[in-house]
Design an enzyme around this catalytic site. Structure first.
Site, PDB file in Angstrom:
ATOM      1  N   GLU A  92       0.839  -1.200   0.000  1.00 31.83           N
ATOM      2  CA  GLU A  92       0.000   0.000   0.000  1.00 31.83           C
ATOM      3  C   GLU A  92       0.878   1.257   0.000  1.00 31.83           C
ATOM      4  O   GLU A  92       0.570   2.252  -0.664  1.00 31.83           O
ATOM      5  CB  GLU A  92      -0.917   0.009   1.233  1.00 31.83           C
ATOM      6  CG  GLU A  92      -1.953  -1.118   1.253  1.00 31.83           C
ATOM      7  CD  GLU A  92      -1.439  -2.373   1.972  1.00 31.83           C
ATOM      8  OE1 GLU A  92      -0.235  -2.686   1.884  1.00 31.83           O
ATOM      9  OE2 GLU A  92      -2.264  -3.030   2.621  1.00 31.83           O
ATOM     10  N   CYS A 133      -2.461  -4.452   6.811  1.00 26.91           N
ATOM     11  CA  CYS A 133      -1.951  -4.603   8.180  1.00 26.91           C
ATOM     12  C   CYS A 133      -2.164  -3.289   8.949  1.00 26.91           C
ATOM     13  O   CYS A 133      -2.490  -2.250   8.362  1.00 26.91           O
ATOM     14  CB  CYS A 133      -0.477  -4.982   8.152  1.00 26.91           C
ATOM     15  SG  CYS A 133       0.608  -3.630   7.692  1.00 26.91           S
ATOM     16  N   CYS A 157      -0.227  -0.261   7.644  1.00 26.12           N
ATOM     17  CA  CYS A 157      -0.754   0.365   6.429  1.00 26.12           C
ATOM     18  C   CYS A 157      -2.044   1.128   6.702  1.00 26.12           C
ATOM     19  O   CYS A 157      -2.298   2.164   6.090  1.00 26.12           O
ATOM     20  CB  CYS A 157      -0.967  -0.679   5.337  1.00 26.12           C
ATOM     21  SG  CYS A 157       0.594  -1.263   4.656  1.00 26.12           S
TER      22      CYS A 157
HETATM   23 ZN   LIG Z   1       1.026  -3.319   5.443  1.00 25.77          ZN
END
Ligand SMILES: [Zn+2]
Length: 297
Positions: A103, A128, A131
């Site tokens: 990302e 995650c 991000c």
């Molecule tokens: Zn990530």
């Protein structure tokens, strides 16, 4: 077509593969403009969201994950309608915090290309926490739609409730908003001037350590990275990692780096020189040129 896309093209529906192959030429580095996306949608009769989900394997093919061997692909769709692919990058043998997430790669790709707002992020694995926090720094970040395979799109506010963000530290202009910091530097070196231009556009509201890196390959190509800070500090993206990520998208090997320049403000609260040298020395046996620049107040 580049070799790295052979496998994903082989697994695509024929109408999409036929239209994509000419785009994935020698120069392809993950950018597809709004007109090309419209043409792909027409040729494949796919709604835009479905088309972008089907393009994720192309983004994932840009990844360089020697540690995890887990290929993540992300697509940032800008307000312009253009899309910018990104993928994860891990530096072999180096501490994990040097990693770039897909990302971050896609968002920095959009930023370096002049996009001022991202409306959608399409990614092949759930974002995650790092991000989610990185995306929360963006213009209208909480409204960005996150698209995942097999799930309906939901805004970032769904994935990051009770968010801590720039406003908690009294920062109002978000990442991707127009930055223009002025510095005095007397140089006629094109690479240093390029780095200065990117440093003036960098986003460092927490440390004021405006900075950029330019990497030059042996054939004279340059790859740039700007510093992108984050309210939670650790998810900040360093300019060296941003430049390396750009090189990876362009399918360039880090052994091709011939020259590396870091330009940073002399008046910031921190310096990126140590972290930048660590990352550089992991991938190339060259010295970093470090130039401190004075802000014009
Ligand atoms: Zn990530």
């Amino acid at each position: 077509m580049q070799d790295r896309f052979i496998h994903c093209i082989a697994n695509m529906p024929a109408p999409l593969a036929d239209k994509l192959v000419p785009l994935l030429n020698h120069d392809f580095a993950g950018h597809i403009d709004a007109k090309q996306i419209a043409d792909l949608a027409t040729a494949t009769h796919l709604p835009s969201e479905q088309l972008l989900l089907k393009l994720l394997p192309v983004a994932a093919a840009l990844a360089k994950p020697p540690i995890s061997e887990f290929y993540v692909g992300a697509i940032a769709k800008g307000k312009s309608g253009d899309i910018y692919m990104g993928a994860n990058l891990e530096l072999a043998g180096e501490a994990l915090f040097h990693s770039v997430h897909a990302e971050q790669s896609a968002i920095s790709h959009a930023w370096l290309s002049g996009e001022t707002e991202i409306e959608d992020i399409i990614v092949n694995a759930s974002p995650c926490g790092h991000c989610r926090q990185f995306m929360n720094e963006l213009v209208a970040g909480q409204q960005i739609n996150i698209h995942l395979p097999g799930q309906s799109a939901k805004p970032l506010s769904h994935y990051l409730p009770y968010a801590f963000g720039p406003s908690d530290l009294n920062i109002t202009p978000p990442l991707l908003s127009k930055q223009q910091h002025e510095f005095a530097l007397d140089s006629s070196d094109p690479m240093i001037i390029e780095a200065l231009d990117h440093a003036s556009l960098s986003y460092a509201p927490y440390s004021n350590s405006y900075a950029a890196v330019v990497l030059e390959t042996k054939d004279g190509q340059t790859f740039c990275g700007r510093y992108a800070e984050n309210a939670a500090f650790n998810p900040s993206m360093l300019p060296m990692q941003m430049a390396l990520s750009a090189m990876a998208r362009h399918n360039r090997d880090f052994s091709e780096i011939n020259r590396a320049v870091l330009v940073e403000s002399s008046q910031g609260k921190i310096s990126l020189v140590g972290a930048t040298m660590d990352a550089l020395h992991t991938v190339a046996a060259i010295e970093l040129e470090h130039i401190a620049i004075d802000p014009i107040s």
